[in-house]
Scaffold this motif. Structure first.
Motif, PDB file in Angstrom:
ATOM      1  N   ARG A  80      -7.061  19.448   8.425  1.00 20.77           N
ATOM      2  CA  ARG A  80      -6.617  18.207   8.385  1.00 20.77           C
ATOM      3  C   ARG A  80      -6.617  16.824   7.970  1.00 20.77           C
ATOM      4  O   ARG A  80      -7.416  16.244   7.359  1.00 20.77           O
ATOM      5  CB  ARG A  80      -6.440  18.114   9.913  1.00 20.77           C
ATOM      6  CG  ARG A  80      -6.121  16.777  10.821  1.00 20.77           C
ATOM      7  CD  ARG A  80      -6.891  17.442  11.838  1.00 20.77           C
ATOM      8  NE  ARG A  80      -6.560  15.756  13.135  1.00 20.77           N
ATOM      9  CZ  ARG A  80      -6.650  15.637  14.026  1.00 20.77           C
ATOM     10  NH1 ARG A  80      -7.572  16.230  14.802  1.00 20.77           N
ATOM     11  NH2 ARG A  80      -6.323  14.085  15.031  1.00 20.77           N
ATOM     12  N   THR A  85      -4.640  10.383   8.442  1.00 22.17           N
ATOM     13  CA  THR A  85      -3.700   9.455   7.930  1.00 22.17           C
ATOM     14  C   THR A  85      -3.667   8.606   7.485  1.00 22.17           C
ATOM     15  O   THR A  85      -4.770   8.257   7.257  1.00 22.17           O
ATOM     16  CB  THR A  85      -3.338   9.030   9.626  1.00 22.17           C
ATOM     17  OG1 THR A  85      -4.184   8.016  10.087  1.00 22.17           O
ATOM     18  CG2 THR A  85      -3.305   9.997  10.805  1.00 22.17           C
ATOM     19  N   LYS A  86      -3.018   7.040   6.998  1.00 23.69           N
ATOM     20  CA  LYS A  86      -2.908   6.119   6.119  1.00 23.69           C
ATOM     21  C   LYS A  86      -3.551   5.277   6.612  1.00 23.69           C
ATOM     22  O   LYS A  86      -4.559   4.675   6.200  1.00 23.69           O
ATOM     23  CB  LYS A  86      -1.142   5.510   6.220  1.00 23.69           C
ATOM     24  CG  LYS A  86      -1.983   4.703   4.962  1.00 23.69           C
ATOM     25  CD  LYS A  86      -0.029   4.150   5.261  1.00 23.69           C
ATOM     26  CE  LYS A  86       0.330   2.693   4.131  1.00 23.69           C
ATOM     27  NZ  LYS A  86       1.913   2.340   3.600  1.00 23.69           N
ATOM     28  N   GLU A  87      -3.407   4.878   8.381  1.00 20.12           N
ATOM     29  CA  GLU A  87      -4.159   4.284   8.877  1.00 20.12           C
ATOM     30  C   GLU A  87      -5.950   4.660   8.979  1.00 20.12           C
ATOM     31  O   GLU A  87      -6.397   3.338   9.355  1.00 20.12           O
ATOM     32  CB  GLU A  87      -3.646   3.859  10.743  1.00 20.12           C
ATOM     33  CG  GLU A  87      -4.234   3.470  11.652  1.00 20.12           C
ATOM     34  CD  GLU A  87      -3.356   3.072  12.596  1.00 20.12           C
ATOM     35  OE1 GLU A  87      -4.321   2.586  13.676  1.00 20.12           O
ATOM     36  OE2 GLU A  87      -2.920   4.556  13.411  1.00 20.12           O
ATOM     37  N   GLU A  88      -6.195   5.525   9.941  1.00 20.05           N
ATOM     38  CA  GLU A  88      -7.491   6.135   8.959  1.00 20.05           C
ATOM     39  C   GLU A  88      -8.260   5.034   8.180  1.00 20.05           C
ATOM     40  O   GLU A  88      -9.500   4.804   8.304  1.00 20.05           O
ATOM     41  CB  GLU A  88      -7.666   7.257   9.880  1.00 20.05           C
ATOM     42  CG  GLU A  88      -7.567   7.582  11.136  1.00 20.05           C
ATOM     43  CD  GLU A  88      -7.518   9.628  11.352  1.00 20.05           C
ATOM     44  OE1 GLU A  88      -7.214   9.839  12.125  1.00 20.05           O
ATOM     45  OE2 GLU A  88      -7.536  10.077  10.508  1.00 20.05           O
TER      46      GLU A  88
END
Length: 249
Positions: A20, A23-26
């Motif tokens: 998994r 994300t870009k935000e993470e």
């Protein structure tokens, strides 16, 4: 005890991650957290390379000793000491910065800055429910790593940080006794006290391994570390650092 301290004290390395991607935000949150770390004289002498290319991650996994979790994780960060930026600054401002850049002091600053940033990143990731594992094995072959990541002179990849959603949580390893690490006013040099603290820790570590492996392992910490240090490793490092035009003075 507040939540931040509980998080820090609950740290353990994670070496098995879910399939998994972060994300870009993470990713941006982790990098911004790294950037918020203290930095000597505001010099910010580090860079972070995120490796997303599957083939590059596979090659890095081979370099570090065929560790699958270097290739199989949510995101792989490589923290670098970086004084290339500061060479560029010298050219921009028409200042002779090279003697400082090539000093041991500024090399140490770059190492410390990178380590502080990485630990901020690690804590941020763990606070988000992610697991992390530091990867020093990239220093097994820095020629290959610098070629793979296309880092210029005055930039040295120091270690990796595998981050992802944990698939398996390992037991927390016991650390050295506080009184062995923390000294007040002066370094404790009473040999009997010093060795006694290590013997006490040896028993704790031996019990830890015995319980974790169902009796298959019960080695002590000092025997483990002495064996590791007896094997010379990465002895090319001084020459490599100097070839990259760092730590010359």
């Amino acid at each position: 005890m507040n939540n931040v301290i509980e998080l820090i004290l609950n740290h353990r390395s994670v070496r098995s991650f879910q399939d998994r991607a972060l994300t870009k935000e993470e990713i941006e949150t982790i990098v911004k957290s790294a950037q918020a770390a203290s930095t000597s004289s505001f010099i910010q002498a580090y860079s972070i390379i995120g490796v997303t290319d599957a083939e590059k991650k596979k090659l890095l996994a081979e370099i570090v000793g065929n560790q699958a979790y270097v290739a199989e994780n949510g995101h792989f960060f490589v923290f670098c000491a970086d004084l290339y930026r500061h060479e560029t600054i010298g050219a921009m401002e028409k200042r002779d910065v090279i003697p400082a850049i090539e000093s041991t002091e500024k090399f140490m600053v770059a190492l410390i800055d990178a380590a502080l940033a990485a630990q901020n990143a690690a804590i941020a990731a763990e606070s988000m429910g992610l697991g992390i594992c530091y990867i020093g094995g990239i220093r097994n072959n820095l020629e290959a790593v610098t070629s793979l990541l296309k880092t210029p002179d005055r930039v040295i990849p120091l270690f990796g940080l595998a981050v992802g959603h944990p698939d398996k949580i390992n037991e927390k390893k016991p650390r050295l006794p506080l009184e062995h690490v923390y000294h007040e006013n002066e370094y404790e040099q009473n040999g009997e006290i010093y060795k006694g603290q290590l013997e006490e820790y040896n028993q704790i570590v031996s019990n830890y391994y015995f319980e974790r492996t169902g009796g298959r392992r019960d080695d002590t910490w000092t025997s483990q570390i002495a064996q590791m240090l007896e094997r010379q490793s990465r002895m090319y490092m001084k020459q490599f650092v100097q070839d990259k035009k760092l730590d010359l003075r």
